[in-house]
Design a protein around this motif. Structure first.
Motif, PDB file in Angstrom:
ATOM      1  N   ALA A 119       0.852  -1.195   0.000  1.00 38.67           N
ATOM      2  CA  ALA A 119       0.000   0.000   0.000  1.00 38.67           C
ATOM      3  C   ALA A 119       0.881   1.234   0.000  1.00 38.67           C
ATOM      4  N   SER A 120       0.369   2.321  -0.583  1.00 34.09           N
ATOM      5  CA  SER A 120       1.168   3.541  -0.638  1.00 34.09           C
ATOM      6  C   SER A 120       0.282   4.774  -0.587  1.00 34.09           C
ATOM      7  N   ALA A 121       0.904   5.879  -0.207  1.00 38.42           N
ATOM      8  CA  ALA A 121       0.226   7.180  -0.184  1.00 38.42           C
ATOM      9  C   ALA A 121       1.185   8.228  -0.720  1.00 38.42           C
ATOM     10  N   GLU A 122       0.689   9.048  -1.627  1.00 33.57           N
ATOM     11  CA  GLU A 122       1.472  10.155  -2.168  1.00 33.57           C
ATOM     12  C   GLU A 122       0.764  11.451  -1.824  1.00 33.57           C
ATOM     13  N   THR A 123       1.453  12.304  -1.059  1.00 32.14           N
ATOM     14  CA  THR A 123       0.855  13.539  -0.561  1.00 32.14           C
ATOM     15  C   THR A 123       1.613  14.735  -1.108  1.00 32.14           C
ATOM     16  N   THR A 124       0.884  15.696  -1.676  1.00 27.71           N
ATOM     17  CA  THR A 124       1.472  16.928  -2.182  1.00 27.71           C
ATOM     18  C   THR A 124       0.824  18.107  -1.465  1.00 27.71           C
ATOM     19  N   LEU A 125       1.655  18.899  -0.808  1.00 28.47           N
ATOM     20  CA  LEU A 125       1.196  20.070  -0.070  1.00 28.47           C
ATOM     21  C   LEU A 125       1.813  21.317  -0.707  1.00 28.47           C
ATOM     22  N   ALA A 149       4.457   2.401   1.881  1.00 27.86           N
ATOM     23  CA  ALA A 149       5.344   3.475   1.440  1.00 27.86           C
ATOM     24  C   ALA A 149       4.554   4.766   1.365  1.00 27.86           C
ATOM     25  N   GLN A 150       5.110   5.831   1.939  1.00 32.39           N
ATOM     26  CA  GLN A 150       4.466   7.129   1.817  1.00 32.39           C
ATOM     27  C   GLN A 150       5.493   8.165   1.372  1.00 32.39           C
ATOM     28  N   ASP A 151       5.032   9.055   0.512  1.00 35.07           N
ATOM     29  CA  ASP A 151       5.895  10.076  -0.075  1.00 35.07           C
ATOM     30  C   ASP A 151       5.184  11.411   0.055  1.00 35.07           C
ATOM     31  N   ARG A 183       7.825  -4.023   5.799  1.00 33.75           N
ATOM     32  CA  ARG A 183       8.634  -2.918   5.279  1.00 33.75           C
ATOM     33  C   ARG A 183       7.861  -1.611   5.412  1.00 33.75           C
ATOM     34  N   TYR A 184       8.587  -0.569   5.819  1.00 33.96           N
ATOM     35  CA  TYR A 184       7.996   0.769   5.916  1.00 33.96           C
ATOM     36  C   TYR A 184       8.997   1.780   5.374  1.00 33.96           C
ATOM     37  N   ARG A 185       8.542   2.615   4.454  1.00 33.85           N
ATOM     38  CA  ARG A 185       9.401   3.654   3.906  1.00 33.85           C
ATOM     39  C   ARG A 185       8.627   4.958   3.831  1.00 33.85           C
ATOM     40  N   SER A 186       9.219   6.020   4.344  1.00 36.25           N
ATOM     41  CA  SER A 186       8.596   7.333   4.329  1.00 36.25           C
ATOM     42  C   SER A 186       9.619   8.367   3.872  1.00 36.25           C
ATOM     43  N   ARG A 187       9.230   9.180   2.899  1.00 38.93           N
ATOM     44  CA  ARG A 187      10.112  10.223   2.415  1.00 38.93           C
ATOM     45  C   ARG A 187       9.393  11.562   2.436  1.00 38.93           C
ATOM     46  N   VAL A 188      10.065  12.580   2.991  1.00 36.73           N
ATOM     47  CA  VAL A 188       9.539  13.943   3.032  1.00 36.73           C
ATOM     48  C   VAL A 188      10.505  14.841   2.277  1.00 36.73           C
ATOM     49  N   ARG A 189       9.979  15.588   1.315  1.00 41.65           N
ATOM     50  CA  ARG A 189      10.784  16.524   0.544  1.00 41.65           C
ATOM     51  C   ARG A 189      10.132  17.896   0.575  1.00 41.65           C
ATOM     52  N   LEU A 197      14.853  22.337  -0.554  1.00 43.58           N
ATOM     53  CA  LEU A 197      15.228  22.759   0.798  1.00 43.58           C
ATOM     54  C   LEU A 197      15.817  21.593   1.593  1.00 43.58           C
ATOM     55  N   PHE A 198      15.121  20.461   1.609  1.00 42.04           N
ATOM     56  CA  PHE A 198      15.647  19.289   2.323  1.00 42.04           C
ATOM     57  C   PHE A 198      14.891  18.050   1.881  1.00 42.04           C
ATOM     58  N   GLU A 199      15.468  16.897   2.203  1.00 48.80           N
ATOM     59  CA  GLU A 199      14.820  15.605   2.004  1.00 48.80           C
ATOM     60  C   GLU A 199      15.142  14.733   3.194  1.00 48.80           C
ATOM     61  N   ASP A 200      14.133  14.023   3.717  1.00 51.62           N
ATOM     62  CA  ASP A 200      14.305  13.183   4.899  1.00 51.62           C
ATOM     63  C   ASP A 200      13.610  11.850   4.641  1.00 51.62           C
ATOM     64  N   THR A 201      14.354  10.750   4.793  1.00 49.77           N
ATOM     65  CA  THR A 201      13.803   9.427   4.486  1.00 49.77           C
ATOM     66  C   THR A 201      13.987   8.477   5.661  1.00 49.77           C
ATOM     67  N   THR A 202      12.940   7.742   5.967  1.00 49.73           N
ATOM     68  CA  THR A 202      12.987   6.653   6.945  1.00 49.73           C
ATOM     69  C   THR A 202      12.645   5.359   6.225  1.00 49.73           C
ATOM     70  N   HIS A 203      13.492   4.354   6.355  1.00 47.04           N
ATOM     71  CA  HIS A 203      13.259   3.068   5.692  1.00 47.04           C
ATOM     72  C   HIS A 203      13.570   1.960   6.701  1.00 47.04           C
ATOM     73  N   LEU A 204      12.530   1.274   7.150  1.00 55.01           N
ATOM     74  CA  LEU A 204      12.679   0.235   8.159  1.00 55.01           C
ATOM     75  C   LEU A 204      12.263  -1.116   7.598  1.00 55.01           C
ATOM     76  N   VAL A 205      13.141  -2.095   7.743  1.00 51.35           N
ATOM     77  CA  VAL A 205      12.863  -3.475   7.339  1.00 51.35           C
ATOM     78  C   VAL A 205      13.327  -4.367   8.490  1.00 51.35           C
ATOM     79  N   PRO A 206      12.445  -4.669   9.453  1.00 50.11           N
ATOM     80  CA  PRO A 206      12.864  -5.395  10.654  1.00 50.11           C
ATOM     81  C   PRO A 206      13.572  -6.711  10.374  1.00 50.11           C
ATOM     82  N   GLU A 207      13.205  -7.401   9.299  1.00 49.84           N
ATOM     83  CA  GLU A 207      13.830  -8.691   9.005  1.00 49.84           C
ATOM     84  C   GLU A 207      15.296  -8.538   8.603  1.00 49.84           C
ATOM     85  N   GLU A 208      15.645  -7.370   8.048  1.00 43.29           N
ATOM     86  CA  GLU A 208      17.007  -7.133   7.596  1.00 43.29           C
ATOM     87  C   GLU A 208      17.859  -6.452   8.664  1.00 43.29           C
ATOM     88  N   ARG A 209      17.237  -5.585   9.444  1.00 42.10           N
ATOM     89  CA  ARG A 209      17.974  -4.907  10.509  1.00 42.10           C
ATOM     90  C   ARG A 209      17.043  -4.617  11.671  1.00 42.10           C
TER      91      ARG A 209
END
Length: 302
Positions: A119-125, A149-151, A183-189, A197-209
């Motif tokens: 599932a994913s969400a794409e948000t534009t503000l 995944a959310q962007d 798996r969870y991935r979130s990116r804010v730009r 201005l900036f980009e911030d990403t969180t990517h969590l995969v408990p099985e891998e780390r």
């Protein structure tokens, strides 16, 4: 969505994207949710001048409990039980010149368990000159085996500001479910008039780390982030002020300046969503008073 996963939000989701869903497929009615909101300044203050929604989104108009005299609030509602595999959500929120808007969700976003696809969400503000947006949804809860995944992209015009907050809960904690999602991935730009201005990403995969390892979340379970994006304001003083405001909270908190003098990021770690939310709300309230000379709106949603 292409069968080979070429439209996946990140290469790590490409294999999921190729998996067919035996129930309602990607793109079926109710799977591609759209929310489109636009706020404009009127003689009576800020108004919701345009709204369009498809399932699972719904809005019931505005609330006028914002302490800012020109501010208005919208709570995003959903009649469903949460976000399911194959859901693709698109959110667009625009704040017009000199308007002040606060957007949140009615309740937590529950990312359901999955065995196919993702599932994913794409948000534009976007915020026009002199405008301000508070985008502060309730926490995201990642159920066991969730793939999400959310962007989020923020675009600011000169002399505009925004406060964005996000709290992630890695499972149904009351029933002992912790870091069982896949798996969870979130990116804010964020972009300003002169470019990124900036980009911030969180990517969590408990099985891998292991997320509880040192350097990740350590001893904590719930984490949250608040971005105070104010490129035309003095960053160092704002960072020090917010750091002092959250220093004594129950959650482990801290604030630091964002790149390119874009503003400040506040991060919080805790054992419960409530303590992390409380820390971020303190930062939100203090930042809003500094930017707008008005407190944060009430969190009451019932």
């Amino acid at each position: 969505m292409a069968a080979d996963g070429t439209d996946a939000p990140h290469p790590s989701f490409a294999e999921y994207a190729a998996e067919p869903i035996p129930q309602a497929a990607v793109g079926a009615p109710g799977k591609d949710g759209v929310l489109d909101l636009r706020f404009g300044r009127t003689d009576a203050g800020t108004a919701l001048v345009h709204d369009y929604t498809t399932v699972p989104f719904h809005v019931s108009g505005t609330l006028d409990h914002d302490p800012h005299p020109d501010g208005t609030t919208v709570f995003i509602q959903s009649p469903t039980g949460g976000v399911a595999q194959g859901d693709r959500h698109e959110v667009n929120i625009a704040v017009g010149k000199d308007a002040v808007a606060h957007v949140s969700t009615q309740s937590s976003t529950k990312i359901q368990s999955m065995n196919r696809n993702y599932a994913s969400a794409e948000t534009t503000l976007s915020v026009e000159r002199g405008g301000h947006l508070d985008y502060v949804p309730e926490p995201t809860i990642l159920y066991a085996d969730a793939r999400y995944a959310q962007d989020l992209t923020l675009e600011l015009e000169p002399d505009s500001t925004a406060i964005l907050a996000d709290v992630v809960v890695p499972g149904r904690l009351a029933r002992g479910e912790r870091f069982a999602f896949e798996r969870y991935r979130s990116r804010v730009r964020a972009r300003g008039p002169d470019g990124p201005l900036f980009e911030d990403t969180t990517h969590l995969v408990p099985e891998e780390r292991d997320p509880t390892a040192p350097g990740v979340l350590g001893e904590f379970t719930v984490y949250g982030t608040a971005f105070v994006v104010a490129p035309d304001r003095e960053t160092a003083g704002l960072s020090d002020m917010l750091h002092a405001a959250v220093a004594d909270r129950e959650a482990r908190t801290g604030a630091t300046a964002l790149p390119n003098d874009a503003g400040v990021v506040v991060r919080a770690l805790g054992e419960r969503a409530e303590t992390v939310q409380a820390a971020l709300r303190t930062a939100w309230d203090r930042a809003r008073q500094e930017l707008l000379a008005a407190a944060a709106p009430s969190g009451r949603k019932y």
